[in-house]
Design a protein around this motif. Sequence first.
Motif, PDB file in Angstrom:
ATOM      1  N   SER A  39      -6.827   5.406  10.806  1.00 53.77           N
ATOM      2  CA  SER A  39      -5.938   4.788  11.782  1.00 53.77           C
ATOM      3  C   SER A  39      -5.120   3.724  11.060  1.00 53.77           C
ATOM      4  O   SER A  39      -5.634   2.691  10.645  1.00 53.77           O
ATOM      5  CB  SER A  39      -6.752   4.166  12.926  1.00 53.77           C
ATOM      6  OG  SER A  39      -5.893   3.513  13.830  1.00 53.77           O
ATOM      7  N   GLN A  40      -3.823   3.993  10.893  1.00 50.69           N
ATOM      8  CA  GLN A  40      -2.952   3.089  10.166  1.00 50.69           C
ATOM      9  C   GLN A  40      -1.762   2.706  11.038  1.00 50.69           C
ATOM     10  O   GLN A  40      -0.897   3.527  11.311  1.00 50.69           O
ATOM     11  CB  GLN A  40      -2.442   3.746   8.877  1.00 50.69           C
ATOM     12  CG  GLN A  40      -3.543   4.093   7.882  1.00 50.69           C
ATOM     13  CD  GLN A  40      -2.985   4.889   6.734  1.00 50.69           C
ATOM     14  OE1 GLN A  40      -2.713   6.072   6.877  1.00 50.69           O
ATOM     15  NE2 GLN A  40      -2.827   4.252   5.593  1.00 50.69           N
ATOM     16  N   PRO A  41      -1.699   1.476  11.506  1.00 51.28           N
ATOM     17  CA  PRO A  41      -0.552   1.075  12.319  1.00 51.28           C
ATOM     18  C   PRO A  41       0.728   0.969  11.510  1.00 51.28           C
ATOM     19  O   PRO A  41       1.819   1.206  12.019  1.00 51.28           O
ATOM     20  CB  PRO A  41      -0.980  -0.282  12.879  1.00 51.28           C
ATOM     21  CG  PRO A  41      -1.974  -0.806  11.892  1.00 51.28           C
ATOM     22  CD  PRO A  41      -2.698   0.394  11.371  1.00 51.28           C
ATOM     23  N   VAL A  42       0.609   0.599  10.216  1.00 45.64           N
ATOM     24  CA  VAL A  42       1.778   0.449   9.352  1.00 45.64           C
ATOM     25  C   VAL A  42       1.496   1.163   8.039  1.00 45.64           C
ATOM     26  O   VAL A  42       0.429   0.988   7.445  1.00 45.64           O
ATOM     27  CB  VAL A  42       2.095  -1.048   9.089  1.00 45.64           C
ATOM     28  CG1 VAL A  42       3.307  -1.161   8.176  1.00 45.64           C
ATOM     29  CG2 VAL A  42       2.332  -1.789  10.394  1.00 45.64           C
ATOM     30  N   PHE A  43       2.434   1.970   7.579  1.00 42.56           N
ATOM     31  CA  PHE A  43       2.269   2.699   6.322  1.00 42.56           C
ATOM     32  C   PHE A  43       3.646   3.139   5.836  1.00 42.56           C
ATOM     33  O   PHE A  43       4.656   3.025   6.549  1.00 42.56           O
ATOM     34  CB  PHE A  43       1.354   3.911   6.498  1.00 42.56           C
ATOM     35  CG  PHE A  43       1.809   4.844   7.580  1.00 42.56           C
ATOM     36  CD1 PHE A  43       2.720   5.849   7.317  1.00 42.56           C
ATOM     37  CD2 PHE A  43       1.321   4.714   8.891  1.00 42.56           C
ATOM     38  CE1 PHE A  43       3.153   6.701   8.319  1.00 42.56           C
ATOM     39  CE2 PHE A  43       1.740   5.565   9.887  1.00 42.56           C
ATOM     40  CZ  PHE A  43       2.655   6.565   9.604  1.00 42.56           C
ATOM     41  N   LEU A  44       3.691   3.639   4.640  1.00 49.91           N
ATOM     42  CA  LEU A  44       4.924   4.136   4.037  1.00 49.91           C
ATOM     43  C   LEU A  44       4.709   5.565   3.557  1.00 49.91           C
ATOM     44  O   LEU A  44       3.607   5.941   3.147  1.00 49.91           O
ATOM     45  CB  LEU A  44       5.359   3.271   2.852  1.00 49.91           C
ATOM     46  CG  LEU A  44       5.977   1.908   3.176  1.00 49.91           C
ATOM     47  CD1 LEU A  44       6.372   1.197   1.886  1.00 49.91           C
ATOM     48  CD2 LEU A  44       7.182   2.042   4.078  1.00 49.91           C
ATOM     49  N   VAL A  45       5.771   6.341   3.585  1.00 48.51           N
ATOM     50  CA  VAL A  45       5.772   7.708   3.085  1.00 48.51           C
ATOM     51  C   VAL A  45       6.903   7.823   2.066  1.00 48.51           C
ATOM     52  O   VAL A  45       8.030   7.413   2.339  1.00 48.51           O
ATOM     53  CB  VAL A  45       5.954   8.745   4.209  1.00 48.51           C
ATOM     54  CG1 VAL A  45       5.879  10.159   3.654  1.00 48.51           C
ATOM     55  CG2 VAL A  45       4.904   8.538   5.282  1.00 48.51           C
ATOM     56  N   HIS A  46       6.583   8.370   0.912  1.00 45.66           N
ATOM     57  CA  HIS A  46       7.547   8.442  -0.190  1.00 45.66           C
ATOM     58  C   HIS A  46       7.880   9.897  -0.472  1.00 45.66           C
ATOM     59  O   HIS A  46       6.983  10.721  -0.644  1.00 45.66           O
ATOM     60  CB  HIS A  46       6.934   7.779  -1.433  1.00 45.66           C
ATOM     61  CG  HIS A  46       7.891   7.697  -2.586  1.00 45.66           C
ATOM     62  ND1 HIS A  46       7.474   7.729  -3.904  1.00 45.66           N
ATOM     63  CD2 HIS A  46       9.244   7.603  -2.624  1.00 45.66           C
ATOM     64  CE1 HIS A  46       8.533   7.638  -4.690  1.00 45.66           C
ATOM     65  NE2 HIS A  46       9.608   7.568  -3.945  1.00 45.66           N
ATOM     66  N   PHE A  47       9.174  10.210  -0.532  1.00 46.98           N
ATOM     67  CA  PHE A  47       9.645  11.562  -0.836  1.00 46.98           C
ATOM     68  C   PHE A  47      10.574  11.483  -2.057  1.00 46.98           C
ATOM     69  O   PHE A  47      11.787  11.392  -1.906  1.00 46.98           O
ATOM     70  CB  PHE A  47      10.384  12.182   0.351  1.00 46.98           C
ATOM     71  CG  PHE A  47       9.559  12.287   1.598  1.00 46.98           C
ATOM     72  CD1 PHE A  47       8.622  13.294   1.752  1.00 46.98           C
ATOM     73  CD2 PHE A  47       9.719  11.372   2.614  1.00 46.98           C
ATOM     74  CE1 PHE A  47       7.864  13.392   2.895  1.00 46.98           C
ATOM     75  CE2 PHE A  47       8.962  11.457   3.765  1.00 46.98           C
ATOM     76  CZ  PHE A  47       8.029  12.471   3.909  1.00 46.98           C
ATOM     77  N   PRO A  48      10.018  11.502  -3.261  1.00 50.66           N
ATOM     78  CA  PRO A  48      10.879  11.416  -4.457  1.00 50.66           C
ATOM     79  C   PRO A  48      11.580  12.728  -4.741  1.00 50.66           C
ATOM     80  O   PRO A  48      11.058  13.806  -4.481  1.00 50.66           O
ATOM     81  CB  PRO A  48       9.893  11.060  -5.572  1.00 50.66           C
ATOM     82  CG  PRO A  48       8.606  11.659  -5.112  1.00 50.66           C
ATOM     83  CD  PRO A  48       8.595  11.562  -3.606  1.00 50.66           C
ATOM     84  N   ILE A  49      12.761  12.627  -5.282  1.00 54.31           N
ATOM     85  CA  ILE A  49      13.536  13.797  -5.685  1.00 54.31           C
ATOM     86  C   ILE A  49      14.126  13.521  -7.066  1.00 54.31           C
ATOM     87  O   ILE A  49      14.413  12.369  -7.410  1.00 54.31           O
ATOM     88  CB  ILE A  49      14.641  14.119  -4.659  1.00 54.31           C
ATOM     89  CG1 ILE A  49      15.221  15.508  -4.923  1.00 54.31           C
ATOM     90  CG2 ILE A  49      15.740  13.066  -4.668  1.00 54.31           C
ATOM     91  CD1 ILE A  49      16.142  15.999  -3.839  1.00 54.31           C
ATOM     92  N   ASN A  50      14.280  14.574  -7.851  1.00 53.04           N
ATOM     93  CA  ASN A  50      14.747  14.440  -9.236  1.00 53.04           C
ATOM     94  C   ASN A  50      13.842  13.488 -10.012  1.00 53.04           C
ATOM     95  O   ASN A  50      14.315  12.634 -10.776  1.00 53.04           O
ATOM     96  CB  ASN A  50      16.195  13.938  -9.285  1.00 53.04           C
ATOM     97  CG  ASN A  50      17.176  14.903  -8.646  1.00 53.04           C
ATOM     98  OD1 ASN A  50      16.952  16.109  -8.617  1.00 53.04           O
ATOM     99  ND2 ASN A  50      18.262  14.382  -8.123  1.00 53.04           N
TER     100      ASN A  50
END
Length: 308
Positions: A39-50
């Motif tokens: 259960s995470q109220p705040v988080f980040l998702v990273h989508f790197p390209i190149n």
Amino acid sequence: MAAENIDTTVTKGNDYRQASEYQTTEVDVTYPVYDHNASQPVFLVHFPINRLVGSVWGESDLTAVLTWIKRYTAWLEDRARLNRFRFAFLWIVKRAWKDEPERMKREQELRLNPPGPRSVVTAYPDEEWEAPAPHLDSSDANTDGLALKKMIGGGFGIPMHWLSEPEGSTRTTAEAAGLPTFKRFEQRQRWFKRVVVRVLEIAVRVRSDYDAKIDPKAEIKVNAPDVSERDNAALALAANQNAAAFLPLLEKKLISADEFLRLVYRFAGETWPPKAKGNPAKDVAPAAQAAGVKVDAQMGDVKTPGAA
């Protein structure tokens, strides 16, 4: 949050591609990576390209061409500036002057009344007027500009005729150069669709924690139009011709109905669903028998019966 606000990406000790948390430029502020089991109220998702090997960050498509765009801009400005001064000439008046005051007096007269376009100038018999032209030696200007454009087009992965530089007069060359570009755009489109699906899956799972009616494992599909419309016409006609060619084999029971459908879907550029139902010989026959069109394999042009 903007990417420039991320100061450091903390990764696993045994794999630099697995991020554990992100540290921002703010003091003592970190964001964990999304975990659907916690259960995470705040988080980040990273989508790197190149992303380069050994790097946790991706790169923009402009990274490889910014330098060459800057150089092309400077080159174009220099060419425009030189061409401007190329037609901005000065008059040089030669004469055997008696002394310096006489020369200065004549120069002052010409400065007060300079000759303009389509003007008539009456000169002394012993005066010689000359308008020297600058020698720019611009014979290689086109070659230099084309070389810079090639570096820009190569960085973007696009053919030169997309940059208003045909490099040839044949349509076949343009078609052949466009095929790798469309494939690259299709790969980028598939990557972006996966990003959208991932974001929607996370949104559904987070919402399901507050709404029991939401299925956290709901299947999400994202559709996008084809990059090239020409492929649609070519694939449709290829499937039509293929159906007409293999229909006699199906009627003579030389191939099964499943194999017939697999071939039709294959030439249509789609994946055959194993759960497909129906009688192919009955359902496809009218359309297959009406097939009389042809498609140029290289150009993709549609040719109907009777066309020249």
